[in-house]
Design a protein around this motif. Structure first.
Motif, mmCIF file in Angstrom:
data_model
loop_
_atom_site.group_PDB
_atom_site.id
_atom_site.type_symbol
_atom_site.label_atom_id
_atom_site.label_comp_id
_atom_site.label_asym_id
_atom_site.label_seq_id
_atom_site.Cartn_x
_atom_site.Cartn_y
_atom_site.Cartn_z
ATOM 1 N N ASP A 273 0.844 -1.187 0.000
ATOM 2 C CA ASP A 273 0.000 0.000 0.000
ATOM 3 C C ASP A 273 0.889 1.250 0.000
ATOM 4 O O ASP A 273 1.596 1.506 0.977
ATOM 5 N N PRO A 274 0.872 2.056 -1.055
ATOM 6 C CA PRO A 274 1.756 3.220 -1.107
ATOM 7 C C PRO A 274 1.407 4.299 -0.093
ATOM 8 O O PRO A 274 2.223 5.191 0.160
ATOM 9 N N THR A 275 0.218 4.236 0.495
ATOM 10 C CA THR A 275 -0.167 5.226 1.507
ATOM 11 C C THR A 275 0.240 4.817 2.910
ATOM 12 O O THR A 275 0.042 5.573 3.854
ATOM 13 N N ARG A 276 0.821 3.613 3.036
ATOM 14 C CA ARG A 276 1.227 3.132 4.369
ATOM 15 C C ARG A 276 2.678 2.629 4.315
ATOM 16 O O ARG A 276 2.969 1.482 4.601
ATOM 17 N N VAL A 277 3.557 3.543 3.955
ATOM 18 C CA VAL A 277 4.985 3.259 3.917
ATOM 19 C C VAL A 277 5.650 3.981 5.086
ATOM 20 O O VAL A 277 5.594 5.215 5.177
ATOM 21 N N PHE A 278 6.260 3.224 5.972
ATOM 22 C CA PHE A 278 6.923 3.778 7.142
ATOM 23 C C PHE A 278 8.421 3.535 7.053
ATOM 24 O O PHE A 278 8.869 2.530 6.499
ATOM 25 N N LEU A 279 9.187 4.473 7.615
ATOM 26 C CA LEU A 279 10.640 4.372 7.667
ATOM 27 C C LEU A 279 11.092 4.342 9.113
ATOM 28 O O LEU A 279 10.540 5.055 9.957
ATOM 29 N N ALA A 280 12.106 3.534 9.407
ATOM 30 C CA ALA A 280 12.676 3.495 10.747
ATOM 31 C C ALA A 280 14.156 3.186 10.634
ATOM 32 O O ALA A 280 14.563 2.323 9.847
ATOM 33 N N GLY A 281 14.962 3.899 11.399
ATOM 34 C CA GLY A 281 16.388 3.660 11.323
ATOM 35 C C GLY A 281 17.098 3.996 12.613
ATOM 36 O O GLY A 281 16.597 4.756 13.449
ATOM 37 N N PHE A 282 18.286 3.418 12.728
ATOM 38 C CA PHE A 282 19.154 3.660 13.877
ATOM 39 C C PHE A 282 20.336 4.519 13.450
ATOM 40 O O PHE A 282 20.937 4.281 12.407
ATOM 41 N N SER A 283 20.652 5.528 14.258
ATOM 42 C CA SER A 283 21.804 6.392 14.034
ATOM 43 C C SER A 283 21.715 7.021 12.632
ATOM 44 O O SER A 283 20.757 7.727 12.336
ATOM 45 N N GLN A 284 22.675 6.760 11.745
ATOM 46 C CA GLN A 284 22.614 7.359 10.414
ATOM 47 C C GLN A 284 21.365 6.906 9.656
ATOM 48 O O GLN A 284 20.799 7.676 8.866
ATOM 49 N N GLY A 285 20.923 5.679 9.908
ATOM 50 C CA GLY A 285 19.670 5.223 9.302
ATOM 51 C C GLY A 285 18.482 6.031 9.773
ATOM 52 O O GLY A 285 17.570 6.341 8.993
ATOM 53 N N GLY A 286 18.467 6.392 11.047
ATOM 54 C CA GLY A 286 17.407 7.241 11.564
ATOM 55 C C GLY A 286 17.469 8.649 11.006
ATOM 56 O O GLY A 286 16.430 9.284 10.744
ATOM 57 N N ILE A 287 18.687 9.140 10.815
ATOM 58 C CA ILE A 287 18.881 10.440 10.188
ATOM 59 C C ILE A 287 18.229 10.462 8.815
ATOM 60 O O ILE A 287 17.528 11.413 8.448
ATOM 61 N N MET A 288 18.444 9.404 8.045
ATOM 62 C CA MET A 288 17.887 9.348 6.695
ATOM 63 C C MET A 288 16.376 9.142 6.702
ATOM 64 O O MET A 288 15.670 9.648 5.831
ATOM 65 N N ALA A 289 15.874 8.412 7.684
ATOM 66 C CA ALA A 289 14.421 8.243 7.801
ATOM 67 C C ALA A 289 13.747 9.594 7.998
ATOM 68 O O ALA A 289 12.753 9.925 7.323
ATOM 69 N N LEU A 290 14.279 10.396 8.922
ATOM 70 C CA LEU A 290 13.689 11.706 9.185
ATOM 71 C C LEU A 290 13.869 12.637 7.992
ATOM 72 O O LEU A 290 12.944 13.366 7.605
ATOM 73 N N ALA A 291 15.049 12.605 7.376
ATOM 74 C CA ALA A 291 15.311 13.474 6.228
ATOM 75 C C ALA A 291 14.355 13.175 5.082
ATOM 76 O O ALA A 291 13.869 14.093 4.410
ATOM 77 N N THR A 292 14.068 11.909 4.857
ATOM 78 C CA THR A 292 13.185 11.541 3.758
ATOM 79 C C THR A 292 11.742 11.918 4.055
ATOM 80 O O THR A 292 11.002 12.346 3.165
ATOM 81 N N LEU A 293 11.324 11.765 5.297
ATOM 82 C CA LEU A 293 9.985 12.230 5.678
ATOM 83 C C LEU A 293 9.845 13.725 5.408
ATOM 84 O O LEU A 293 8.828 14.181 4.864
ATOM 85 N N LEU A 294 10.872 14.494 5.758
ATOM 86 C CA LEU A 294 10.791 15.947 5.621
ATOM 87 C C LEU A 294 10.870 16.404 4.166
ATOM 88 O O LEU A 294 10.288 17.436 3.811
ATOM 89 N N THR A 295 11.572 15.658 3.339
ATOM 90 C CA THR A 295 11.780 16.100 1.957
ATOM 91 C C THR A 295 10.847 15.426 0.957
ATOM 92 O O THR A 295 10.636 15.966 -0.133
ATOM 93 N N ALA A 296 10.308 14.269 1.305
ATOM 94 C CA ALA A 296 9.390 13.557 0.394
ATOM 95 C C ALA A 296 8.201 12.997 1.170
ATOM 96 O O ALA A 296 7.936 11.792 1.149
ATOM 97 N N PRO A 297 7.455 13.854 1.877
ATOM 98 C CA PRO A 297 6.377 13.361 2.732
ATOM 99 C C PRO A 297 5.244 12.684 1.978
ATOM 100 O O PRO A 297 4.495 11.905 2.563
ATOM 101 N N GLU A 298 5.124 12.962 0.696
ATOM 102 C CA GLU A 298 4.079 12.313 -0.095
ATOM 103 C C GLU A 298 4.325 10.814 -0.245
ATOM 104 O O GLU A 298 3.403 10.053 -0.554
ATOM 105 N N LYS A 299 5.540 10.366 0.024
ATOM 106 C CA LYS A 299 5.878 8.950 -0.105
ATOM 107 C C LYS A 299 5.919 8.232 1.244
ATOM 108 O O LYS A 299 6.039 7.004 1.287
ATOM 109 N N VAL A 300 5.858 8.978 2.352
ATOM 110 C CA VAL A 300 6.127 8.425 3.678
ATOM 111 C C VAL A 300 4.951 8.680 4.614
ATOM 112 O O VAL A 300 4.534 9.824 4.795
ATOM 113 N N ALA A 301 4.447 7.613 5.227
ATOM 114 C CA ALA A 301 3.334 7.756 6.172
ATOM 115 C C ALA A 301 3.804 8.110 7.566
ATOM 116 O O ALA A 301 3.037 8.650 8.366
#
Length: 233
Positions: A107-135
């Motif tokens: 489901d493209p409307t229910r895509v979640f990201l989770a990461g640790f350390s640098q992975g978490g940095i990228m999860a937050l960055a992607t939410l902020l820059t491409a929120p249309e892709k991230v739930a």
């Protein structure tokens, strides 16, 4: 394993966890700098059984079985990054989301990201820059890159997007003041932010993982309810 732009491991949803005829949600997990996809893949069973869980390998090779999204140096003044690599990283992750949605029929409307350390940095960055892709996104023991702020989406695109920050008060790698600064900065955006400090170092602990998995399950329930309400006459 399906060949996409990022090497990854997959945990399929549990049989019967999702309603027949409804596409499953997707959770993308991202490891810390110098690690690899297997570090997060071993945690995949802890996450909600409804998810297709995809644990990705960062694109840059740093050493034997060691990868990252961008190079970073830890100095007395704080972490210093290669900003161009970071931007290329969150752009690539947004692209990978589209690839994974198609490859695993989620489901493209229910895509979640989770990461640790640098992975978490990228999860937050992607939410902020491409929120249309991230739930929603989970940042465990990460930080908000100042370099992301000029690239954030317009305010309404972020409205009510759920985000979770979990950080250790004893973090020796990324000091707790970085998490608190992130919380202050994110207050300017209309996100639905949850912030948790735990007595731990720079690590994923049983407690921090429980915070993340519980939050994701709750956010998934809310996303499902919202999607269901949109389909009602």
């Amino acid at each position: 394993m399906t060949t996409l732009s990022l090497v990854h491991a997959v945990r399929p949803p549990e049989a019967g966890a999702n309603v027949d005829g409804v596409k499953p949600p997707l959770l993308i997990l991202m490891h810390g700098v110098g690690s690899n996809e297997h570090a997060m893949a071993q945690l995949a069973p802890a996450f909600d059984p409804r998810f297709v869980v995809v644990s990705v390998r960062s694109p840059l090779t740093l050493g034997l079985n060691a990868f990252g999204w961008f190079h970073v140096s830890f100095t007395a003044a704080g972490p210093v990054i290669v900003a161009e690599e970071a931007e290329a990283g969150w752009t690539l992750l947004a692209q990978f989301i589209d690839e994974a949605v198609s490859a695993y029929d989620v489901d493209p409307t229910r895509v979640f990201l989770a990461g640790f350390s640098q992975g978490g940095i990228m999860a937050l960055a992607t939410l902020l820059t491409a929120p249309e892709k991230v739930a929603g996104a989970v940042m465990m023991s990460g930080r908000l890159l100042p370099e992301v702020l000029p690239h954030t989406a317009a305010g309404d695109a972020l409205r009510d997007k759920p985000a979770l920050i979990v950080h250790g008060t004893g973090d020796e790698k990324l000091d707790i003041h970085l998490a608190r600064w992130a919380r202050e900065q994110l207050a300017q955006f209309p996100l639905a932010l949850t912030y948790r400090e735990l007595p731990m170092a720079h690590a994923i602990t049983e407690d921090s993982l429980a915070v993340a998995t519980t939050w994701l399950a709750s956010s998934l329930d809310a996303a499902h309810s919202t999607a269901h309400s949109r389909t009602q006459p």
